[in-house]
Design a protein around this motif. Structure first.
Motif, PDB file in Angstrom:
ATOM      1  N   GLY A 241       0.692  -1.685  -0.070  1.00 21.87           N
ATOM      2  CA  GLY A 241      -0.013   0.114   0.278  1.00 21.87           C
ATOM      3  C   GLY A 241       0.503   1.330   0.077  1.00 21.87           C
ATOM      4  O   GLY A 241       0.535   2.627  -0.024  1.00 21.87           O
ATOM      5  N   THR A 242       2.016   1.386   0.168  1.00 20.13           N
ATOM      6  CA  THR A 242       2.976   2.547  -0.121  1.00 20.13           C
ATOM      7  C   THR A 242       3.282   2.653  -1.536  1.00 20.13           C
ATOM      8  O   THR A 242       3.376   1.211  -2.245  1.00 20.13           O
ATOM      9  CB  THR A 242       4.140   1.866   0.983  1.00 20.13           C
ATOM     10  OG1 THR A 242       5.273   1.268   0.697  1.00 20.13           O
ATOM     11  CG2 THR A 242       3.781   2.275   2.135  1.00 20.13           C
ATOM     12  N   ASN A 243       4.160   3.418  -1.575  1.00 22.96           N
ATOM     13  CA  ASN A 243       5.404   3.755  -2.956  1.00 22.96           C
ATOM     14  C   ASN A 243       6.209   3.722  -3.253  1.00 22.96           C
ATOM     15  O   ASN A 243       6.791   4.334  -3.368  1.00 22.96           O
ATOM     16  CB  ASN A 243       4.772   4.998  -3.068  1.00 22.96           C
ATOM     17  CG  ASN A 243       3.794   5.621  -4.328  1.00 22.96           C
ATOM     18  OD1 ASN A 243       3.151   4.678  -4.766  1.00 22.96           O
ATOM     19  ND2 ASN A 243       3.252   6.124  -4.432  1.00 22.96           N
ATOM     20  N   ALA A 244       6.830   2.688  -1.913  1.00 26.90           N
ATOM     21  CA  ALA A 244       7.984   2.904  -1.925  1.00 26.90           C
ATOM     22  C   ALA A 244       9.076   1.845  -2.985  1.00 26.90           C
ATOM     23  O   ALA A 244      10.109   2.062  -3.164  1.00 26.90           O
ATOM     24  CB  ALA A 244       8.288   1.858  -0.721  1.00 26.90           C
ATOM     25  N   LEU A 245       7.910   0.630  -3.474  1.00 29.25           N
ATOM     26  CA  LEU A 245       8.927   0.155  -4.092  1.00 29.25           C
ATOM     27  C   LEU A 245       8.968   1.166  -5.497  1.00 29.25           C
ATOM     28  O   LEU A 245      10.285   1.129  -6.642  1.00 29.25           O
ATOM     29  CB  LEU A 245       8.003  -0.768  -4.717  1.00 29.25           C
ATOM     30  CG  LEU A 245       8.495  -2.262  -5.743  1.00 29.25           C
ATOM     31  CD1 LEU A 245       7.989  -3.522  -5.361  1.00 29.25           C
ATOM     32  CD2 LEU A 245       7.966  -2.235  -7.174  1.00 29.25           C
ATOM     33  N   LEU A 246       8.037   1.036  -5.938  1.00 27.86           N
ATOM     34  CA  LEU A 246       8.244   2.873  -7.266  1.00 27.86           C
ATOM     35  C   LEU A 246       8.665   3.140  -7.327  1.00 27.86           C
ATOM     36  O   LEU A 246       9.817   3.909  -7.505  1.00 27.86           O
ATOM     37  CB  LEU A 246       6.952   3.415  -7.537  1.00 27.86           C
ATOM     38  CG  LEU A 246       5.229   2.326  -7.319  1.00 27.86           C
ATOM     39  CD1 LEU A 246       4.327   3.094  -7.968  1.00 27.86           C
ATOM     40  CD2 LEU A 246       5.933   1.204  -8.573  1.00 27.86           C
ATOM     41  N   ARG A 247       9.295   4.268  -5.520  1.00 24.45           N
ATOM     42  CA  ARG A 247      10.271   5.283  -5.217  1.00 24.45           C
ATOM     43  C   ARG A 247      12.083   4.064  -5.293  1.00 24.45           C
ATOM     44  O   ARG A 247      12.502   4.795  -6.217  1.00 24.45           O
ATOM     45  CB  ARG A 247      10.252   5.785  -4.444  1.00 24.45           C
ATOM     46  CG  ARG A 247      11.140   6.993  -4.066  1.00 24.45           C
ATOM     47  CD  ARG A 247      11.441   8.385  -4.932  1.00 24.45           C
ATOM     48  NE  ARG A 247      12.056   8.996  -4.781  1.00 24.45           N
ATOM     49  CZ  ARG A 247      12.220   9.779  -5.685  1.00 24.45           C
ATOM     50  NH1 ARG A 247      12.461   9.779  -6.971  1.00 24.45           N
ATOM     51  NH2 ARG A 247      13.426  11.251  -5.558  1.00 24.45           N
ATOM     52  N   ALA A 248      11.784   2.963  -4.667  1.00 26.68           N
ATOM     53  CA  ALA A 248      13.436   2.591  -5.076  1.00 26.68           C
ATOM     54  C   ALA A 248      13.671   2.027  -6.586  1.00 26.68           C
ATOM     55  O   ALA A 248      15.054   2.334  -6.616  1.00 26.68           O
ATOM     56  CB  ALA A 248      13.208   0.780  -4.628  1.00 26.68           C
TER      57      ALA A 248
END
Length: 510
Positions: A241-248
């Motif tokens: 539910g976060t955008n952490a993967l996309l930011r990585a």
């Protein structure tokens, strides 16, 4: 040195000029946005603008500082506060060298400088100081905002002792600083994602800070190391539910993406984000890979972990997205796996442009572009080697000055990233240099903001970008010279102001 009466007269003059819609006055007010757009302004709002221009958060803060210290000393103290929060080490050293007494009896500066003895003395005299705003946020949050740990690493033990002292007097390690709407920025976010302060971040997590604060995990991917990410995941951060993967993925960080997936992140986590009153679905991983030019090993990792090669995002399949953005490696991977999809007429034209062609007498109607490609120039301008692609897109009619959801135009984005070659190409297209984005920034202030906040500056040349903007006769706010953190940029602006004093203005976005 101005008195309070003079500052009040400045606010009255600003109010009058704004009422007459004088261009400079309108820009000054918009730059500091005293209240939501469309609401009528009151006299207090113009006082607020004057306070912000002097470097203070609000008029009451400016008024109190002037009454107790006098504007000159109060401004130097406030400048030191800003320097400590923004990691402007040379400014911090310069101010403290010129006047070592600046932090004396100043509670916020004692917190930011990790002055354990001063803190203990002040809290012993008034225990309520441990939780009282200083001046806007609780002291523990102010402690987390300090980047002084990188200038004074030997003060780590004092910093943690202050945290213990504040905790023993009622400080909340899980406090969230209210932002727009219901959103809040946590003390943990300031320590980890903002300050890259691993010692304080671990202390906060050990004392009850929520690792799922909606910000820290995302910003942990920007630090240039995996320490923050490991720390958060070890304390139970949930990447779903976060955008952490996309930011990585923005940093081609395959290891970070693997860590997040091992912790439960999904390649296609379709969450709705509300931007400007409209609902936008989070971009699926393969579309992200297409527009960020992710390497083949990243794509293989995504496919192994459930990325859907047939998922349609804003009207476009992953294959079409790869062709539109010129990610030939991803397009080939999808073709080889049997996931190529037919291209529409517009997609085919965009694919031709991405492949290096500028078809004669063929132009794109921007209104007919799929939503996924409407901001394509803004999306690709920061990527290595994409300048020719950008120029071809502009040649066939793609909007080169279209603001994104934050109101940032492509030329502003190029300046924020610090890419003078891209910025120069966009300037030749004559964009609107007077445009203010949703943060109240213009081209000049956006470049300066990028110089201090862009997490990846490996290809950046901010002085060259500033020179391009100034060559276009963009105004140089005088206060920007003293507020910028980089000494080389400050020297460049100072020299420019000396050579071209007519370009210097007393106010403006910073």
């Amino acid at each position: 040195m101005k008195t309070l009466d003079q500052l009040r007269r400045d606010a009255t003059a600003l109010k009058k000029a704004f009422g007459a819609q004088a261009a400079e006055a309108v820009q000054r007010v918009i730059s500091h946005r005293p209240r939501p757009e469309g609401e009528p302004l009151k006299h207090a709002d113009f006082l607020h603008v004057i306070a912000r221009e002097q470097g203070f958060a609000t008029w009451p803060h400016l008024k109190a500082a002037v009454e107790t210290e006098g504007l000159d000393r109060a401004q130097r103290q406030q400048r030191l506060v800003v320097a400590l929060k923004n990691g402007q080490d040379h400014v911090t050293e310069q101010l403290l060298s010129a006047d070592p007494t600046l932090p004396q009896d100043h509670f916020a500066l004692s917190v930011l400088l990790y002055d354990r003895a001063a803190m203990a003395k002040m809290i012993a005299t008034d225990p309520a100081l441990a939780t009282r705003p200083a001046p806007q946020l609780p002291p523990l949050t102010v402690l987390a905002q300090s980047r002084a740990i990188h200038l004074f690493p030997d003060r780590e033990a004092d910093m943690l002792a202050i945290a213990d002292l504040l905790l023993s007097h009622g400080a909340d390690p899980d406090y969230g600083a209210p932002q727009q709407g219901d959103h809040a920025l946590s003390t943990l976010y300031f320590a980890l994602g903002y300050g890259n302060n691993m010692a304080l971040s671990e202390w906060l997590l050990d004392h009850g800070a929520d690792p799922n604060d909606g910000e820290s995990l995302y910003h942990a991917t920007e630090l240039g190391h995996h320490g923050g990410l490991r720390l958060l995941l070890a304390h139970g951060a949930d990447p779903k539910g976060t955008n952490a993967l996309l930011r990585a993925m923005d940093f081609h960080d395959v290891e970070a993406v693997q860590m997040l997936m091992d912790a439960g992140a999904r390649a296609d986590d379709f969450n709705a984000d509300e931007v400007g009153g409209e609902v936008h679905w989070t971009v699926p991983a393969l579309h992200q890979a297409a527009r960020r030019m992710s390497p083949p090993d990243m794509v293989a990792l995504l496919l192994r972990n459930g990325a859907d090669p047939t998922r349609v995002y804003e009207g476009v399949t992953p294959y079409a997205y790869a062709r539109i953005f010129g990610n030939s490696a991803l397009a080939q991977q999808l073709e080889d796996a049997g996931h190529a999809t037919p291209l529409t007429e517009v997609e085919a034209l965009l694919a031709q442009v991405a492949d290096g062609a500028v078809p004669e007498r063929r132009y794109i109607d921007p209104s007919k572009l799929p939503a996924a490609a409407r901001n394509i120039i803004r999306e690709i301008l920061h990527l290595p080697g994409k300048l020719p692609h950008l120029q071809r897109l502009a040649a066939v009619g793609v909007e080169y000055d279209r603001p994104d959801s934050a109101g940032v135009t492509p030329v502003q984005a190029a300046g924020w990233v610090g890419l003078p070659d891209v910025m120069q190409a966009l300037l030749r297209l004559k964009p609107d240099l007077g445009h203010l984005n949703n943060y109240g920034g213009n081209l000049f202030s956006t470049i300066l903001h990028g110089a201090e906040n862009n997490p990846d500056q490996t290809r950046s040349d901010y002085i060259a970008c500033l020179q391009l903007a100034l060559d276009e006769c963009v105004a140089l706010p005088r206060r920007a010279i003293d507020q910028v953190g980089d000494p080389e940029i400050a020297a460049f602006l100072r020299n420019w102001a000396a050579d071209k004093p007519g370009q210097v203005v007393e106010t403006g976005p910073r």
